[in-house]
Design an enzyme around this catalytic site. Structure first.
Site, PDB file in Angstrom:
ATOM      1  N   SER A  88       0.801  -1.227   0.000  1.00 34.47           N
ATOM      2  CA  SER A  88       0.000   0.000   0.000  1.00 34.47           C
ATOM      3  C   SER A  88       0.834   1.276   0.000  1.00 34.47           C
ATOM      4  CB  SER A  88      -0.918   0.019   1.230  1.00 34.47           C
ATOM      5  OG  SER A  88      -0.166  -0.049   2.432  1.00 34.47           O
ATOM      6  N   TYR A  89       2.139   1.192   0.226  1.00 33.81           N
ATOM      7  CA  TYR A  89       2.970   2.389   0.286  1.00 33.81           C
ATOM      8  C   TYR A  89       3.073   3.034  -1.089  1.00 33.81           C
ATOM      9  CZ  TYR A  89       4.598   0.934   4.950  1.00 33.81           C
ATOM     10  OH  TYR A  89       4.681   0.573   6.277  1.00 33.81           O
ATOM     11  N   ALA A  90       2.676   4.297  -1.150  1.00 39.08           N
ATOM     12  CA  ALA A  90       2.698   5.067  -2.407  1.00 39.08           C
ATOM     13  C   ALA A  90       1.975   4.304  -3.521  1.00 39.08           C
ATOM     14  CB  ALA A  90       4.137   5.384  -2.818  1.00 39.08           C
TER      15      ALA A  90
END
Length: 341
Positions: A88-90
């Protein structure tokens, strides 16, 4: 985001110059030399990791691809081998940047690679279908055939643990995941997962990533710590620097104007100031930045393997990894414990 972005820092005390405002990590390394790379075991697994985990939560966000690669290079040059990211990061960009770096450097076998699933927009949740699809997508972005440590990024009581555990076990048996752990799980749920794993005869959790630092202690110390010890879980504290508060650069409401991290303001109180004062004293005794001491304090705690921290620029890495070399005295630990109690 779930991990701390490290602040822009000044050089270690004692290394000064009149003609330059800062000194790079590479220049510092040339002066002081490279330390022996220490390693710690993650719980009951055979993973041996550097005691500071580098988070990729800023990759593709506050750090572009080029700077992210410089951060990774700097971390590895200081002996680091434990990189933590999430699908889910960036929006997945963090995994892409990390995967490209691993391929370009030929570094896959040298890195213990951790990622998390459960929060991505494409494959949310911890159902069997979501976990399997999320891992396959992460493997493609990371350009690898295996994930060394997979975290369940959420806990969903509406999904039977049996379903989640069987799906993860299938990934372990296929070699796509080596070990797995929990995040955002209560103590009761961790115990429930261990019991279910034993009944099913499947892979069990070996790690826990939780919120823990000098100004946020009770959730872990009054509950999760005992369970982590009982279940032999390796603990990776997130928010290890309290969103930057424990670097000491936020000491008034005016200082908050320089950050987008609204949560820092919650620590601007008498208790938080007492912790910073104690850190100031110990940091001066070690001639080290406050961030280094705050991380060293975490590393002194039982079952803590590697605090998870991030850097938006390569020059921030030195102070983070330096925590692995700091040995706090008993009196210093007592002073910090009392200040943060």
């Amino acid at each position: 985001m779930t991990e701390d972005a490290a602040p822009v820092v000044t050089p270690p005390a004692g290394i000064t110059t009149r003609w330059a405002p800062a000194i790079s990590t590479a220049e510092t390394r040339a002066i002081v030399g490279s330390p022996r790379a220490v390693r710690r075991r993650v719980g009951s697994s055979d993973l041996e990791v550097f005691p500071i985990a580098l988070s990729g939560n800023v990759f593709g966000w506050t750090a572009d691809s080029a700077e992210s690669e410089r951060v990774l290079d700097s971390y590895v040059a200081r002996g680091g081998n434990f990189v933590d990211t999430a699908d889910s990061y960036a929006g997945g960009r963090s995994e892409i940047i990390l995967g490209n770096w691993l391929r370009a450097r030929g570094a896959r076998d040298d890195i213990v690679l951790a990622t998390k699933v459960g929060k991505s927009a494409d494959h949310p949740g911890v159902s069997a279908r979501a976990i399997t699809a999320a891992v396959e997508a992460s493997l493609r972005r990371l350009r690898t055939d295996r994930i060394d440590l997979l975290y369940l990024h959420i806990d969903d009581p509406d999904v039977p643990f049996e379903e989640t555990l069987l799906a993860v076990d299938e990934l372990v048996r296929s070699g796509k995941v080596r070990y797995f752990g929990g995040s955002h799980h209560t103590g009761d749920r961790l115990i429930e997962a261990r019991i279910a794993s034993a009944q099913l005869g499947v892979a069990r959790m070996v790690a826990l990533q939780n919120h823990y630092n000098l100004v946020f202690r009770s959730e872990y110390e009054q509950g999760l710590a005992g369970i982590a010890a009982t279940l032999s879980l390796g603990v990776m504290p997130r928010f290890a620097l309290a969103s930057g508060f424990l670097t000491g650069k936020y000491r008034s409401k005016t200082d908050l104007d320089r950050t987008r991290r609204a949560e820092v303001g919650r620590y601007l109180n008498r208790s938080g100031m007492r912790v910073l004062q104690a850190l100031d004293v110990v940091a001066a005794e070690h001639d080290a930045p406050l961030a280094t001491i705050a991380l060293a304090w975490l590393l002194s705690k039982p079952d803590v393997v590697a605090p998870v921290v991030s850097a938006s620029a390569a020059d921030q890495v030195f102070d983070l990894v330096a925590a692995a070399e700091v040995n706090l005295t008993r009196s210093q630990l007592t002073a910090l414990d009392r200040a943060g109690s």
